[in-house]
Design a protein around this motif. Structure first.
Motif, PDB file in Angstrom:
ATOM      1  N   ASN A 159       6.537  -4.090  11.868  1.00  0.00           N
ATOM      2  CA  ASN A 159       6.022  -4.612  13.129  1.00  0.00           C
ATOM      3  C   ASN A 159       5.468  -6.027  12.958  1.00  0.00           C
ATOM      4  OD1 ASN A 159       5.744  -2.852  15.738  1.00  0.00           O
ATOM      5  ND2 ASN A 159       5.621  -1.417  14.048  1.00  0.00           N
ATOM      6  N   LEU A 160       4.692  -6.221  11.896  1.00  0.00           N
ATOM      7  CA  LEU A 160       4.118  -7.540  11.636  1.00  0.00           C
ATOM      8  C   LEU A 160       5.217  -8.580  11.406  1.00  0.00           C
ATOM      9  CD1 LEU A 160       1.179  -6.427   9.342  1.00  0.00           C
ATOM     10  CD2 LEU A 160       0.919  -7.721  11.476  1.00  0.00           C
ATOM     11  N   ARG A 161       6.209  -8.207  10.628  1.00  0.00           N
ATOM     12  CA  ARG A 161       7.312  -9.137  10.358  1.00  0.00           C
ATOM     13  C   ARG A 161       8.072  -9.467  11.647  1.00  0.00           C
ATOM     14  NH1 ARG A 161       8.583  -9.759   4.949  1.00  0.00           N
ATOM     15  NH2 ARG A 161       7.883  -8.120   3.525  1.00  0.00           N
ATOM     16  N   LEU A 162       8.383  -8.424  12.429  1.00  0.00           N
ATOM     17  CA  LEU A 162       9.154  -8.637  13.654  1.00  0.00           C
ATOM     18  C   LEU A 162       8.388  -9.492  14.646  1.00  0.00           C
ATOM     19  CD1 LEU A 162      10.803  -5.151  14.220  1.00  0.00           C
ATOM     20  CD2 LEU A 162      11.973  -7.308  13.749  1.00  0.00           C
ATOM     21  N   ARG A 163       7.112  -9.223  14.769  1.00  0.00           N
ATOM     22  CA  ARG A 163       6.315 -10.005  15.715  1.00  0.00           C
ATOM     23  C   ARG A 163       6.288 -11.478  15.305  1.00  0.00           C
ATOM     24  NH1 ARG A 163       2.023  -7.717  19.349  1.00  0.00           N
ATOM     25  NH2 ARG A 163       1.283  -9.511  20.480  1.00  0.00           N
ATOM     26  N   ALA A 164       6.133 -11.711  14.013  1.00  0.00           N
ATOM     27  CA  ALA A 164       6.119 -13.090  13.516  1.00  0.00           C
ATOM     28  C   ALA A 164       7.471 -13.764  13.752  1.00  0.00           C
ATOM     29  CB  ALA A 164       5.780 -13.097  12.028  1.00  0.00           C
ATOM     30  N   LYS A 165       8.548 -13.059  13.404  1.00  0.00           N
ATOM     31  CA  LYS A 165       9.892 -13.622  13.560  1.00  0.00           C
ATOM     32  C   LYS A 165      10.219 -13.911  15.019  1.00  0.00           C
ATOM     33  CE  LYS A 165      12.046 -11.332   9.553  1.00  0.00           C
ATOM     34  NZ  LYS A 165      12.673 -12.481   8.888  1.00  0.00           N
ATOM     35  N   LEU A 166       9.965 -12.923  15.876  1.00  0.00           N
ATOM     36  CA  LEU A 166      10.359 -13.042  17.270  1.00  0.00           C
ATOM     37  C   LEU A 166       9.513 -14.052  18.032  1.00  0.00           C
ATOM     38  CD1 LEU A 166      11.068  -9.284  17.892  1.00  0.00           C
ATOM     39  CD2 LEU A 166      12.756 -11.124  17.797  1.00  0.00           C
ATOM     40  N   THR A 167       8.247 -14.149  17.678  1.00  0.00           N
ATOM     41  CA  THR A 167       7.389 -15.150  18.311  1.00  0.00           C
ATOM     42  C   THR A 167       7.891 -16.543  17.959  1.00  0.00           C
ATOM     43  OG1 THR A 167       5.449 -13.703  18.257  1.00  0.00           O
ATOM     44  CG2 THR A 167       5.046 -16.067  18.480  1.00  0.00           C
ATOM     45  N   SER A 168       8.242 -16.716  16.701  1.00  0.00           N
ATOM     46  CA  SER A 168       8.744 -18.003  16.224  1.00  0.00           C
ATOM     47  C   SER A 168      10.073 -18.353  16.893  1.00  0.00           C
ATOM     48  CB  SER A 168       8.911 -17.970  14.715  1.00  0.00           C
ATOM     49  OG  SER A 168       9.468 -19.166  14.238  1.00  0.00           O
TER      50      SER A 168
END
Length: 262
Positions: free
Chosen positions: A247-256
């Motif tokens: 979740n943390l990785r996806l949120r970081a990736k998708l926000t970027s």
């Protein structure tokens, strides 16, 4: 479910009748029929939540989503009501949780800190960062990082249910709604849901393999953490940890990526 008979009419016939008449009787029948779906979604959402977040409260929030889904559903579009309703129900639950702001500020801040570190680190590396690299960038040991990930699990579980909006309101989607089994990730599928789906699939495919497996089994195969643990032969707490990391990785990736595209 699509062939269920209510008052001697098929569900499809009832939806078309409801669209024209807005009959309260038909609406109430749909509410009774789909309440188990609300409880099912609430049960899924409750996984990993703090004990202070009560299941009955989640069901109550989800009921608003069901009413919204019944009101806005268009039977002429090629989407099953159950599929449409799940997004609305889940969205209503998370909208209420955000309004309550039940996550301590210190925990929310730490979650953002991890996400920012992942974003900056992966932009520099040009690839997915390992846990060890993320921990080092945050000045922690790997075990300290994993401990922090577990503490913020209640905040980042929201990320896969954030809705991404396209130009057509009927094509709104959450990340969780677009988890695909690996074999179905072909160009035709990507083109069908256009750029948003491409971005979501790209982000999921870039996850470490064990985290990607947890996401696929949880969202696509509908398994519980306990069941996934049995499949992967690890503890339920380990699955919870992997889910939080993903979740943390996806949120970081998708926000970027979203900042760069939309």
């Amino acid at each position: 479910m699509a062939t269920a008979v209510i008052d001697e009419k098929t569900e499809d016939e009832l939806w078309h009748e409801y669209k024209k008449s807005r009959s309260t009787k038909i609406r109430d029948q749909f509410i009774r029929q789909y309440m188990p779906l609300v409880k099912y979604v609430a049960g899924k959402v409750s996984t990993g939540m703090p004990e202070s977040v009560e299941f009955d409260a989640l069901v109550g929030y989800g009921q608003f989503g069901l009413l919204d889904a019944i009101s806005k559903y268009d039977p002429d579009k090629n989407v099953k009501f159950k599929t449409y309703a799940v997004t609305r129900i889940r969205g209503a639950i998370f909208d209420e949780l955000r309004e309550l702001d039940w996550v301590p500020r210190s925990v929310r801040q730490k979650s953002r800190e991890i996400e920012d570190t992942i974003t900056e680190l992966e932009a520099k590396l040009g690839r997915t960062a390992s846990d060890a690299e993320i921990a080092k960038a945050m000045g922690m040991t790997e075990s300290e990082y994993e401990s922090v990930v577990m503490k913020v699990s209640g905040t980042n579980i929201l990320s896969l249910n954030d809705v991404w909006y396209s130009n057509d309101d009927s094509d709104n989607m959450s990340i969780g709604d677009n988890i695909e089994a690996p074999n179905s990730m072909n160009p035709d599928v990507i083109v069908e849901r256009k750029e948003i789906k491409r971005v979501i699939i790209q982000a999921i495919n870039e996850l470490p393999q064990n985290e990607k497996m947890v996401i696929i089994l949880y969202y696509h195969e509908d398994l519980t953490f306990k069941e996934i643990g049995q499949v992967l032969n690890v503890s339920e707490s380990r699955i919870s940890q992997l889910h939080s990391k993903a979740n943390l990785r996806l949120r970081a990736k998708l926000t970027s990526i979203r900042k760069g595209i939309f």
